[in-house]
Design a protein around this motif. Structure first.
Motif, PDB file in Angstrom:
ATOM      1  N   LYS A  36       7.855 -30.622  25.435  1.00  0.00           N
ATOM      2  CA  LYS A  36       8.429 -31.971  25.574  1.00  0.00           C
ATOM      3  C   LYS A  36       7.940 -32.928  24.482  1.00  0.00           C
ATOM      4  O   LYS A  36       8.086 -34.150  24.603  1.00  0.00           O
ATOM      5  CB  LYS A  36       8.106 -32.585  26.958  1.00  0.00           C
ATOM      6  CG  LYS A  36       8.492 -31.700  28.135  1.00  0.00           C
ATOM      7  CD  LYS A  36       9.966 -31.383  28.152  1.00  0.00           C
ATOM      8  CE  LYS A  36      10.337 -30.539  29.380  1.00  0.00           C
ATOM      9  NZ  LYS A  36      11.763 -30.142  29.361  1.00  0.00           N
ATOM     10  N   LYS A  37       7.366 -32.357  23.434  1.00  0.00           N
ATOM     11  CA  LYS A  37       6.896 -33.199  22.329  1.00  0.00           C
ATOM     12  C   LYS A  37       7.998 -33.364  21.281  1.00  0.00           C
ATOM     13  O   LYS A  37       8.870 -32.506  21.126  1.00  0.00           O
ATOM     14  CB  LYS A  37       5.636 -32.608  21.700  1.00  0.00           C
ATOM     15  CG  LYS A  37       4.408 -32.728  22.588  1.00  0.00           C
ATOM     16  CD  LYS A  37       3.131 -32.409  21.828  1.00  0.00           C
ATOM     17  CE  LYS A  37       1.903 -32.705  22.685  1.00  0.00           C
ATOM     18  NZ  LYS A  37       0.645 -32.505  21.932  1.00  0.00           N
ATOM     19  N   TYR A  38       7.901 -34.461  20.563  1.00  0.00           N
ATOM     20  CA  TYR A  38       8.903 -34.796  19.563  1.00  0.00           C
ATOM     21  C   TYR A  38       8.385 -34.499  18.154  1.00  0.00           C
ATOM     22  O   TYR A  38       7.198 -34.634  17.867  1.00  0.00           O
ATOM     23  CB  TYR A  38       9.267 -36.279  19.658  1.00  0.00           C
ATOM     24  CG  TYR A  38       9.926 -36.678  20.956  1.00  0.00           C
ATOM     25  CD1 TYR A  38      11.304 -36.655  21.092  1.00  0.00           C
ATOM     26  CD2 TYR A  38       9.155 -37.083  22.043  1.00  0.00           C
ATOM     27  CE1 TYR A  38      11.910 -37.029  22.289  1.00  0.00           C
ATOM     28  CE2 TYR A  38       9.748 -37.454  23.248  1.00  0.00           C
ATOM     29  CZ  TYR A  38      11.127 -37.423  23.362  1.00  0.00           C
ATOM     30  OH  TYR A  38      11.718 -37.796  24.550  1.00  0.00           O
ATOM     31  N   SER A  39       9.329 -34.130  17.276  1.00  0.00           N
ATOM     32  CA  SER A  39       9.023 -33.957  15.857  1.00  0.00           C
ATOM     33  C   SER A  39      10.261 -34.365  15.055  1.00  0.00           C
ATOM     34  O   SER A  39      11.340 -34.577  15.636  1.00  0.00           O
ATOM     35  CB  SER A  39       8.630 -32.505  15.549  1.00  0.00           C
ATOM     36  OG  SER A  39       9.677 -31.621  15.899  1.00  0.00           O
ATOM     37  N   LEU A  40      10.102 -34.504  13.747  1.00  0.00           N
ATOM     38  CA  LEU A  40      11.221 -34.921  12.908  1.00  0.00           C
ATOM     39  C   LEU A  40      12.318 -33.860  12.907  1.00  0.00           C
ATOM     40  O   LEU A  40      12.046 -32.659  12.916  1.00  0.00           O
ATOM     41  CB  LEU A  40      10.748 -35.186  11.478  1.00  0.00           C
ATOM     42  CG  LEU A  40       9.762 -36.340  11.307  1.00  0.00           C
ATOM     43  CD1 LEU A  40       9.346 -36.480   9.850  1.00  0.00           C
ATOM     44  CD2 LEU A  40      10.344 -37.659  11.823  1.00  0.00           C
ATOM     45  N   GLY A  41      13.576 -34.312  12.858  1.00  0.00           N
ATOM     46  CA  GLY A  41      14.720 -33.412  12.942  1.00  0.00           C
ATOM     47  C   GLY A  41      15.344 -33.072  11.604  1.00  0.00           C
ATOM     48  O   GLY A  41      14.990 -33.615  10.561  1.00  0.00           O
ATOM     49  N   ILE A  42      16.338 -32.195  11.651  1.00  0.00           N
ATOM     50  CA  ILE A  42      16.982 -31.666  10.462  1.00  0.00           C
ATOM     51  C   ILE A  42      17.749 -32.736   9.686  1.00  0.00           C
ATOM     52  O   ILE A  42      17.891 -32.646   8.466  1.00  0.00           O
ATOM     53  CB  ILE A  42      17.941 -30.505  10.850  1.00  0.00           C
ATOM     54  CG1 ILE A  42      18.374 -29.726   9.605  1.00  0.00           C
ATOM     55  CG2 ILE A  42      19.143 -31.024  11.613  1.00  0.00           C
ATOM     56  CD1 ILE A  42      17.270 -28.914   8.996  1.00  0.00           C
ATOM     57  N   ALA A  43      18.228 -33.759  10.370  1.00  0.00           N
ATOM     58  CA  ALA A  43      19.006 -34.800   9.692  1.00  0.00           C
ATOM     59  C   ALA A  43      18.162 -35.518   8.638  1.00  0.00           C
ATOM     60  O   ALA A  43      18.664 -35.880   7.563  1.00  0.00           O
ATOM     61  CB  ALA A  43      19.554 -35.809  10.700  1.00  0.00           C
ATOM     62  N   LEU A  44      16.872 -35.709   8.920  1.00  0.00           N
ATOM     63  CA  LEU A  44      15.992 -36.348   7.933  1.00  0.00           C
ATOM     64  C   LEU A  44      15.786 -35.444   6.732  1.00  0.00           C
ATOM     65  O   LEU A  44      15.741 -35.904   5.591  1.00  0.00           O
ATOM     66  CB  LEU A  44      14.649 -36.700   8.571  1.00  0.00           C
ATOM     67  CG  LEU A  44      14.597 -37.987   9.383  1.00  0.00           C
ATOM     68  CD1 LEU A  44      13.247 -38.138  10.057  1.00  0.00           C
ATOM     69  CD2 LEU A  44      14.876 -39.196   8.495  1.00  0.00           C
TER      70      LEU A  44
END
Length: 253
Positions: free
Chosen positions: A58-66
């Motif tokens: 459930k942790k967040y990280s930067l996505g492919i769009a960036l």
């Protein structure tokens, strides 16, 4: 200022090399934000691919769009945008013409040139090709090629562009040794009459010679003292361009 947009950008900036993932509540505490507001921002970014959420942790990280945006920016970069400001600083500091020349096979290609208002006309111009044996800009690169490559350039009849042009292979070899010892090259009126040039070699991250940077001006302005004065700004420019070449993996061949 759009407060929500500014806050959203601040959220993105929290994802760093040192801390690439965040739990939602963890991030809210770190930023001293209301949990509800933060989750709205994260959900919006997630929906648009700018942030991704691990289904297990459930942790967040930067996505492919960036990453895609970053690659678009990377692909749009060109050598003018990266190096012209550095050459402009060199020109202003020295008061003379600043030139960026790249190695292309066994020739030199003048890629960029920044001139002062009181410029002296040079034979060399952007896009022009020049043999590697004639003048400081070119010999500063020739000095760091292999002996086989050097021989291909100078062990043949050489054209004298002016009466000062070095055309003797033994003399050129001695000059190349001097360049390797000093770390820079100097020439007087070899390619353009009454013009002096001081040049330094530029290497890539593998320490392969790829280019040179030059300060050039009329002989009447270029005293021995001025030659000494341009060495330091030239060295700074060399280091700055080498940093750019290494960072963006620029290749000129």
């Amino acid at each position: 200022m759009l407060k929500t947009l500014n806050l959203s950008i601040a959220v993105l900036r929290m994802f760093t090399k040192e801390k690439p993932t965040w739990g939602g509540r963890e991030l809210a505490v770190a930023m001293d934000l209301n949990h509800t507001n933060l989750y709205r921002i994260l959900e919006t970014f997630e929906m648009n691919g700018f942030i991704t959420k691990d289904p297990v942790t459930k942790k967040y990280s930067l996505g492919i769009a960036l990453w895609e945006l970053g690659m678009n920016m990377y692909d749009s970069l060109n050598i003018d945008q990266l190096c012209i400001p550095i050459l402009e600083d060199l020109q202003k500091e020295t008061g003379e013409t600043a030139i960026f020349t790249v190695l292309n096979g066994l020739e030199a290609l003048t890629l960029l040139k920044v001139e002062p208002e009181n410029k002296v006309r040079f034979s060399v111009s952007r896009g022009s090709r020049t043999p590697l044996y004639v003048g400081a800009s070119y010999r500063s690169m020739l000095a760091y090629l292999t002996e086989e490559q050097i021989s291909k350039v100078i062990d043949q009849p050489l054209v004298a562009y002016t009466e000062r042009t070095m055309v003797d292979a033994n003399e050129i070899r001695q000059e190349l040794e001097n360049i390797r010892t000093k770390g820079y090259a100097v020439s007087q009126g070899e390619y353009t009459v009454d013009v002096l040039a001081v040049a330094m070699p530029i290497f890539d991250s593998n320490q392969q010679i790829v280019a040179s940077v030059t300060v050039s001006g009329p002989l009447y302005r270029f005293t021995e003292q001025k030659i000494e004065e341009v060495i330091e700004p030239l060295a700074r420019t060399k280091k700055a361009i080498e940093s750019i070449i290494g960072r963006y993996h620029l290749n000129f061949n």
